[in-house]
Motif scaffolding. Structure first.
Motif, PDB file in Angstrom:
ATOM      1  N   ASP A  63       0.851  -1.192   0.000  1.00 42.27           N
ATOM      2  CA  ASP A  63       0.000   0.000   0.000  1.00 42.27           C
ATOM      3  C   ASP A  63       0.890   1.247   0.000  1.00 42.27           C
ATOM      4  O   ASP A  63       2.116   1.167  -0.100  1.00 42.27           O
ATOM      5  CB  ASP A  63      -0.965  -0.017   1.178  1.00 42.27           C
ATOM      6  CG  ASP A  63      -0.258  -0.028   2.532  1.00 42.27           C
ATOM      7  OD1 ASP A  63       0.963   0.283   2.573  1.00 42.27           O
ATOM      8  OD2 ASP A  63      -0.908  -0.332   3.541  1.00 42.27           O
ATOM      9  N   PHE A 103      -7.213  -4.485  -1.147  1.00 38.07           N
ATOM     10  CA  PHE A 103      -7.054  -3.091  -1.557  1.00 38.07           C
ATOM     11  C   PHE A 103      -8.418  -2.528  -1.931  1.00 38.07           C
ATOM     12  O   PHE A 103      -9.204  -3.192  -2.621  1.00 38.07           O
ATOM     13  CB  PHE A 103      -6.106  -2.960  -2.751  1.00 38.07           C
ATOM     14  CG  PHE A 103      -4.667  -3.238  -2.414  1.00 38.07           C
ATOM     15  CD1 PHE A 103      -3.806  -2.204  -2.092  1.00 38.07           C
ATOM     16  CD2 PHE A 103      -4.181  -4.541  -2.402  1.00 38.07           C
ATOM     17  CE1 PHE A 103      -2.483  -2.448  -1.764  1.00 38.07           C
ATOM     18  CE2 PHE A 103      -2.863  -4.804  -2.084  1.00 38.07           C
ATOM     19  CZ  PHE A 103      -2.018  -3.751  -1.760  1.00 38.07           C
ATOM     20  N   GLU A 160      -7.329   2.755  -4.548  1.00 42.45           N
ATOM     21  CA  GLU A 160      -6.260   2.908  -3.566  1.00 42.45           C
ATOM     22  C   GLU A 160      -4.899   2.764  -4.251  1.00 42.45           C
ATOM     23  O   GLU A 160      -4.722   1.927  -5.139  1.00 42.45           O
ATOM     24  CB  GLU A 160      -6.397   1.839  -2.484  1.00 42.45           C
ATOM     25  CG  GLU A 160      -5.321   1.906  -1.397  1.00 42.45           C
ATOM     26  CD  GLU A 160      -5.478   0.812  -0.355  1.00 42.45           C
ATOM     27  OE1 GLU A 160      -4.598   0.719   0.523  1.00 42.45           O
ATOM     28  OE2 GLU A 160      -6.471   0.052  -0.428  1.00 42.45           O
ATOM     29  N   ARG A 171      -2.648   2.676  -9.368  1.00 44.74           N
ATOM     30  CA  ARG A 171      -3.833   2.712  -8.507  1.00 44.74           C
ATOM     31  C   ARG A 171      -4.659   1.470  -8.756  1.00 44.74           C
ATOM     32  O   ARG A 171      -4.678   0.935  -9.869  1.00 44.74           O
ATOM     33  CB  ARG A 171      -4.686   3.945  -8.784  1.00 44.74           C
ATOM     34  CG  ARG A 171      -4.062   5.240  -8.289  1.00 44.74           C
ATOM     35  CD  ARG A 171      -5.106   6.351  -8.220  1.00 44.74           C
ATOM     36  NE  ARG A 171      -5.792   6.536  -9.484  1.00 44.74           N
ATOM     37  CZ  ARG A 171      -7.031   7.007  -9.601  1.00 44.74           C
ATOM     38  NH1 ARG A 171      -7.732   7.307  -8.522  1.00 44.74           N
ATOM     39  NH2 ARG A 171      -7.574   7.183 -10.784  1.00 44.74           N
TER      40      ARG A 171
END
Length: 450
Positions: free
Chosen positions: A313, A322, A326, A386
């Motif tokens: 992350d 996730f 994110e 992402r």
């Protein structure tokens, strides 16, 4: 004595195909005269040599299951299908079939080229057990699916390969088969018709039709099939989850054959075991379940070069879930093998779904973003992105490549280096969550037109 028999066992009605220790031998003659001598003097030996296309093959397929059969040319795939269809009898073993079998085997089988398409529809469907009245009721639907227009009343010998497959597939899916067998025939169709056929195959699958699908296209096997069988040298080399089996098969084909080894021929060792059997003991490694955390496939010339491969992350912590959009970091630690050409070195990753479909792929070679011709044997690399994957479970593929040739060679390849899930709160269709903005656009109308 080998047998082909209808299966009517009330205790196991779900089984539609049962193959018990099937083997098939062909006699190979050096000259036509040797064949004639064998016919005239059948008890004498030495006129022919034996070739075993299948050796001790056993399998069981249940109702509604879709099973892929893969293997090199000459591995016995077509022979096995012909035995299941009843067009060949096994030299040894038993075959049990429950229900009507419709087959699309090699192009050219099943139709009389002198007959028209219409006549071949009636002939082929009648051979599969349909009455004239049943064929008449379904003919319009067959003609519509085939999309060959006025050629339906022309001799089949005037058809292109694509037109032939269109008609053959249309007949096969309209005879209400219990078992549908497809052997590479759809490869000659155009992209639009292939998509139409795959959609129909999925419909048949959902309706409970058992499907045997032979293809060299690993992606199609993974998309359509839950289970796969890998044949090599006439034997079952591996059977199991379609993703896992095709992964091992892809590895086998990528690594290539030994120098001078002919495709489809087994070498005999001193103790009587074939080289294919010996190779299988060495090269086919145990395969983890997709639900587990171990690699599906792990191989290469320098295994151990990828020290670690993680999905992190934004705080660089490894996560298993996730959220939508994110930030994600794919992080590799690479130990560069000694003595290699660093200018041809490439680090690659892909994210796949649990059927093995590549969804996101990136390599440093394609982007020319990193120069590995530097000091140090251990390198850290990060790819930043992402999470735009829809809800589901995914796996990371990590690869260290040698790109000096036209085809990448792998120092190390890990399929399933780690696993993670994408969590999306609201239900969305599709595979991805692209950045899309919405707005309502209304043009102001002149007052005199309101």
């Amino acid at each position: 004595m080998p047998a082909l028999m209808e299966m009517n066992q009330p205790d196991r009605p779900e089984t539609t195909i049962k193959v018990n220790h099937a083997s098939k031998r062909f006699d190979i003659y050096e000259t036509p005269l040797d064949r004639l001598k064998h016919i005239v003097f059948p008890r004498r030996t030495g006129y022919a040599r034996e070739f075993w296309a299948l050796r001790d093959v056993s399998l069981s397929v249940t109702r509604g299951e879709t099973v892929g059969i893969i293997g090199r040319n000459g591995s016995g795939k077509s022979t096995l299908l012909q035995i299941i269809c009843g067009t060949l009898r096994p030299t040894a073993g038993d075959i049990a079939i429950n229900g009507r079998v419709a087959a699309l085997l090699e192009l050219g089988a099943g139709f009389n080229v002198e007959f028209s398409g219409r006549e071949n529809v009636y002939l082929n469907a009648a051979m599969l057990g349909m009455t004239a009245a049943q064929i008449e009721r379904k003919f319009a639907s067959i003609e519509k699916f085939a999309e060959i227009g006025d050629f339906i009343d022309q001799p089949v010998k005037t058809y292109s390969s694509g037109m032939y497959v269109r008609l053959a597939f249309a007949v096969a899916i309209h005879v209400d088969p219990a078992v549908l067998i497809i052997d590479e025939a759809l490869a000659v169709g155009d992209a639009r018709f292939q998509a139409k056929c795959f959609n129909k195959i999925k419909e048949l699958k959902e309706s409970g039709v058992t499907i045997l699908f032979v293809s060299h296209d690993v992606g199609s096997v993974r998309t359509l099939c839950e289970r796969a069988i890998w044949l090599d040298g006439g034997r079952v080399r591996m059977e199991g989850n379609a993703f896992a089996v095709t992964a091992q098969y892809t590895q086998f084909m990528s690594e290539g054959l030994g120098e001078g080894e002919p495709i489809g021929v087994s070498r005999q060792s001193a103790d009587g075991a074939t080289a294919l059997e010996e190779d299988a003991k060495e090269s086919v490694r145990p395969v983890a379940s997709i639900a587990g955390d171990e690699p599906i496939n792990h191989w290469g010339t320098h295994v151990g070069s990828i020290v670690s491969a993680q999905v992190l992350d934004s705080s660089r912590q490894q996560q298993s879930v996730f959220a939508a959009f994110e930030p994600m970091i794919v992080r590799f630690v690479i130990h560069v093998p000694e003595g290699i050409d660093r200018r041809a070195l490439s680090v690659a990753f892909s994210i796949k779904d649990t059927k093995g479909t590549d969804l996101i792929v990136r390599t440093t070679y394609d982007e020319k973003s990193i120069d590995f011709d530097c000091d140090g044997s251990e390198i850290e690399i990060e790819f930043c992105l992402r999470n735009q994957l829809n809800a589901g479970r995914y796996l990371l593929v990590a690869a260290l490549e040698d790109r000096s040739g036209a085809v990448p060679q792998y120092y190390e390849y890990i399929e399933g280096a780690c696993y993670f899930s994408s969590h999306v709160q609201s239900g969305r269709y599709g595979l991805f969550l692209p950045d899309i903005t919405e707005k309502l656009c209304m043009e102001e109308m002149p007052l005199d037109k309101q």
